[in-house]
Design an enzyme around this catalytic site. Sequence first.
Site, PDB file in Angstrom:
ATOM      1  N   SER A  64       0.818  -1.217   0.000  1.00  0.00           N
ATOM      2  CA  SER A  64       0.000   0.000   0.000  1.00  0.00           C
ATOM      3  C   SER A  64       0.851   1.267   0.000  1.00  0.00           C
ATOM      4  O   SER A  64       1.997   1.278   0.470  1.00  0.00           O
ATOM      5  CB  SER A  64      -0.933   0.017   1.216  1.00  0.00           C
ATOM      6  OG  SER A  64      -1.865  -1.028   1.150  1.00  0.00           O
ATOM      7  N   GLN A  65       0.277   2.317  -0.518  1.00  0.00           N
ATOM      8  CA  GLN A  65       0.853   3.663  -0.467  1.00  0.00           C
ATOM      9  C   GLN A  65       1.231   3.993   0.980  1.00  0.00           C
ATOM     10  O   GLN A  65       0.473   3.704   1.907  1.00  0.00           O
ATOM     11  CB  GLN A  65      -0.209   4.629  -0.984  1.00  0.00           C
ATOM     12  CG  GLN A  65       0.082   6.096  -0.859  1.00  0.00           C
ATOM     13  CD  GLN A  65      -1.158   6.933  -1.184  1.00  0.00           C
ATOM     14  OE1 GLN A  65      -2.255   6.385  -1.327  1.00  0.00           O
ATOM     15  NE2 GLN A  65      -0.977   8.220  -1.302  1.00  0.00           N
TER      16      GLN A  65
END
Length: 216
Positions: A64-65
């Site tokens: 994930s970011q």
Amino acid sequence: MDLVKEGALRRRMVEEQMRRRGIRDERVLSVMEEVPRHLFVPKEMRHLACADEPLPIGEGQTISQPYIVAEMTAALRLSGTEKVLEIGTGSGYQSAILARLCRELVTIERIASLSADAQRRLAAMEIGNVTFVVGDGSLGSPGHAPFDRILSAAASPAVPAPWVSQLSQGGIIVLPMGGRYEQELTRVTRVGDHVETAILGGCRFVPLVGIHGFDR
């Protein structure tokens, strides 16, 4: 990657992508400065490890970011005493973050090769308070319940009933909830015999595949 440069990139990541966007939990920010994110991405993508975007890790999955990792972790409101269930081990990056912020972590991954790789990474970092499980994350982990917190790194059309039943009173679930391609990051708190829900913002995650998730 040069370790001094990598450390500087992490500090910049935390300052620009997290503090400036309103993440205030200093324990979360400190741990995200410490954990070497580049070790959790493919070697050919390590120069992008601290970029403001999700990255592929194989098997159709992503890391994930960084901001989303921080936002979800902060939303759990961890003090350090909790037993946490993570749905979707993936690369193990979120696991490494959580393990440093809670008492005990159980992490479930349906893809055995990803779970094995994550286990090797955390072992190399001498993180020992994590139990790895391979299986259907939508079922939770009844053999390890109850949990004080549950975090899902995969999107579900609704809150899986097994998660609620495995959650302690006052416990918190943070998950992306909605359709296959667009969701809302949601915090669910168990209060007595019901749950209270708060929407934290829009997001986009890979689908939770399982009996209480999506078909595939």
